[in-house]
Design an enzyme around this catalytic site. Structure first.
Site, short mmCIF file in Angstrom:
data_model
loop_
_atom_site.label_atom_id
_atom_site.label_comp_id
_atom_site.label_asym_id
_atom_site.label_seq_id
_atom_site.Cartn_x
_atom_site.Cartn_y
_atom_site.Cartn_z
N SER A 1 27.70 42.13 36.02
CA SER A 1 27.19 41.73 34.71
C SER A 1 26.86 42.95 33.85
O SER A 1 26.58 44.04 34.34
CB SER A 1 25.93 40.89 34.87
OG SER A 1 24.85 41.71 35.23
N VAL B 1 23.19 44.36 34.56
CA VAL B 1 23.06 45.24 35.73
C VAL B 1 23.81 46.55 35.48
O VAL B 1 23.31 47.64 35.80
CB VAL B 1 23.56 44.54 37.02
CG1 VAL B 1 23.50 45.47 38.21
CG2 VAL B 1 22.74 43.28 37.30
N GLU C 1 32.55 47.99 35.16
CA GLU C 1 33.35 46.94 34.52
C GLU C 1 32.44 45.76 34.37
O GLU C 1 31.96 45.19 35.36
CB GLU C 1 34.54 46.56 35.41
CG GLU C 1 35.66 47.56 35.40
CD GLU C 1 36.10 47.94 34.03
OE1 GLU C 1 36.00 47.11 33.09
OE2 GLU C 1 36.52 49.09 33.86
N CYS D 1 36.13 37.59 34.87
CA CYS D 1 35.69 38.32 33.68
C CYS D 1 36.82 38.32 32.65
O CYS D 1 36.60 38.66 31.50
CB CYS D 1 35.16 39.71 33.98
SG CYS D 1 36.14 40.64 35.09
C1 UN1 Z 1 37.86 39.66 37.30
O1 UN1 Z 1 37.81 38.57 36.75
O2 UN1 Z 1 36.81 40.28 37.53
O3 UN1 Z 1 43.38 39.65 35.38
C2 UN1 Z 1 39.12 40.28 37.74
C3 UN1 Z 1 42.91 38.86 36.19
C4 UN1 Z 1 42.81 39.27 37.64
C5 UN1 Z 1 41.60 40.10 37.88
C6 UN1 Z 1 40.33 39.48 37.38
N1 UN1 Z 1 43.99 40.04 37.98
O4 UN1 Z 1 42.55 37.74 35.89
#
Ligand code: UN1
Length: 496
Positions: free
Chosen positions: A227, A230, A249, A283
């Site tokens: 997150s 954090v 990230e 993410c």
């Molecule tokens: C993530 O959601 O933290 O591009 C990684 C993507 C995957 C990686 C996601 N190859 O959706």
């Protein structure tokens, strides 16, 4: 059931203290594993093992280190089906997605194995003909790897594979939610026979052991995915140390932009995949669909229809599209954002909520929630990350407005634009804030040989996956003189 033990210095360590359980999010009656809640002393032991292993590991040839990676690939390929099933059970992601994730982790290891025979720097000219200069990459030391639960197999390898291939050693703390898969990784690492201390794994919460790892004076690099809150805390801690650097990230408030000339099949399928794969817990997931007014009606109708058809259920069932969310608190968080959308005046296009009944009663199952809301920069639902099957359709009147709305969040990880017009796609490419961009594709599904990282609150500007080498190595300059006298650059005189 797995009885997990910390993996330190090549051995599984018996610990006496507190433990925690990991349950199956699709059926909370099923306990998948029990793990030690590590404390400061366990972190100290793991970092000590990694520090001790560093000089010998660094001294090995880069190609020899790569061979350990290749051997690991062989073991993981052999174990692929079991690992995929465990990822699916532990995270609740559909089995086909779990297989894709294991494939993605293996791809990262294969990519890194390929790089060990590639140049590790450059040779450059000097102003002085008798001098050669080299730019060489050197490993940094002990790397702390702290990863989230949504990609418990792929993300650890994105971070650990380049770290160890370049000669660093690692202490890895997985999310508590995915300790089972981390334990299986430890077994595979032991089978491959990495020298003791090169990769160490400790279990426990971020507050009780993750932060000790960040604060430890011997962890020179911190690699974190999780997150934004954090991540920000980690950045502050790292700033207190002279040489500690971190690459974080963090989340996103990603958008799929559907322009007035969009191919509707691409738009609708792309939206469902972006919003609901992994139950929206990537993410890279899109929680905003920015749609041109001209095509809004058709898009909304088809998007809602297709979303209603999605099969939700046991992630191990190959026909299921969407499994449960990870835990109770995530479930409550998503529900509270669904309520908040209504309070903020959204028009609900598809009502979502907790699923009950025999198939769902024991898990954290949610149905998709889709709403329409005009952009408003004060809206929390349109600007905060939700991480669940919760998505807004935001109407816009022009390309200009689409770009403005796209950039009106603090995040900048992924965007996708659905258009047939390459000129409009180029405007989006150049004027929007993002780290990964797509045309006529969903926002998810990045490949490992590309950089993976966002701008603004989404990242620290040091992307992972293929470009992580820049974080885990230091670029040094090394200059050699072949003349019998000293000749200086910049025309400097040396005669006395
Ligand atoms: C993530 O959601 O933290 O591009 C990684 C993507 C995957 C990686 C996601 N190859 O959706």
């Amino acid at each position: 059931m797995i009885k997990g033990k910390n993996y330190i210095n090549g051995r599984f360590i018996e610990t006496k203290g507190e433990t925690f359980e990991k349950k199956n999010p699709a059926n909370t009656d099923e306990v998948l594993g029990v793990f030690p809640q590590s404390e400061e002393k366990d972190i100290n032991e793991a970092v000590k093992a990694a520090s001790k292993a560093f000089p010998d590991w660094r001294s090995l040839s880069r190609i020899r280190r790569g061979e350990y990676i290749d051997n690991l690939v062989q073991v993981l390929k052999r174990e692929k089906e079991g690992l995929s099933a465990l990822v699916s059970k532990e995270v609740g992601k559909a089995i086909s997605e779990a297989r894709a994730e294991v494939t993605e982790g293996i791809h990262m290891l294969q990519y890194v194995f390929g790089t060990v025979r590639m140049p590790m720097g450059d040779v450059v000219a000097s102003e002085i003909a008798e001098k050669d200069s080299f730019m060489r990459r050197k490993p940094k030391g002990v790397v702390a790897v702290i990863t989230p639960w949504n990609f418990p197999f792929a993300i650890p390898w994105w971070l650990m594979a380049p770290s160890v291939a370049e000669g660093n050693t690692v202490v890895f703390k997985p999310s508590k939610e995915t300790s089972c898969i981390a334990h299986r990784l430890a077994e595979c690492i032991q089978e491959v026979g990495f020298p003791p201390g090169v990769i160490n794994i400790v279990y426990g919460s971020g507050e009780r052991c993750g932060m000790f790892l960040v604060r430890h004076p011997e962890t020179v690099v911190v690699l974190f995915t999780g997150s934004a809150e954090v991540g920000q805390e980690i950045r502050k801690v790292c700033a207190e140390y002279p040489e500690k650097m971190c690459a974080c990230e963090m989340g996103g408030k990603n958008a799929l932009i559907v322009l007035d000339d969009a191919d509707m099949n691409l738009a609708v399928n792309g939206a469902v995949i972006s919003a609901f794969k992994t139950s929206g817990q990537r993410c890279t997931a899109a929680s905003r669909i920015i749609v041109h007014e001209k095509v809004k009606k058709e898009f909304e109708k088809r998007f809602v229809e297709l979303s209603k058809r999605m099969r939700i259920g046991d992630p191990m069932d190959p026909n299921v599209f969407m499994g449960p969310v990870i835990n109770e608190s995530q479930l409550k968080k998503v529900l509270s954002y669904n309520d908040l959308a209504k309070k903020e005046g959204a028009e609900v296009l598809l009502e979502g909520g907790r699923l009950t009944g025999p198939e769902y009663g024991k898990g954290y199952f949610l149905s998709p929630f889709i709403y329409r809301k005009k952009h408003d920069h004060r809206s929390r639902v349109l600007t905060e990350e939700v991480f669940g099957p919760h998505v807004a359709v935001i109407p816009v009147k022009s390309l200009e407005e689409a770009i403005e709305v796209h950039n009106a969040t603090e995040y900048g990880l992924v965007l996708s634009v659905i258009t047939e017009d390459y000129r409009k796609a180029r405007e989006i490419r150049d004027r929007c804030d993002y780290g990964l961009g797509y045309v006529n594709l969903p926002t998810i599904g990045a490949e490992v040989h590309l950089p993976f990282g966002g701008v603004k609150k989404s990242g620290t500007g040091l992307p992972s996956a293929s470009t992580l080498i820049d974080v885990v190595t230091h670029r040094t300059a090394w200059t050699i003189n072949y003349a019998r006298e000293i000749k200086m650059a910049q025309g400097m005189k040396v005669e006395l």
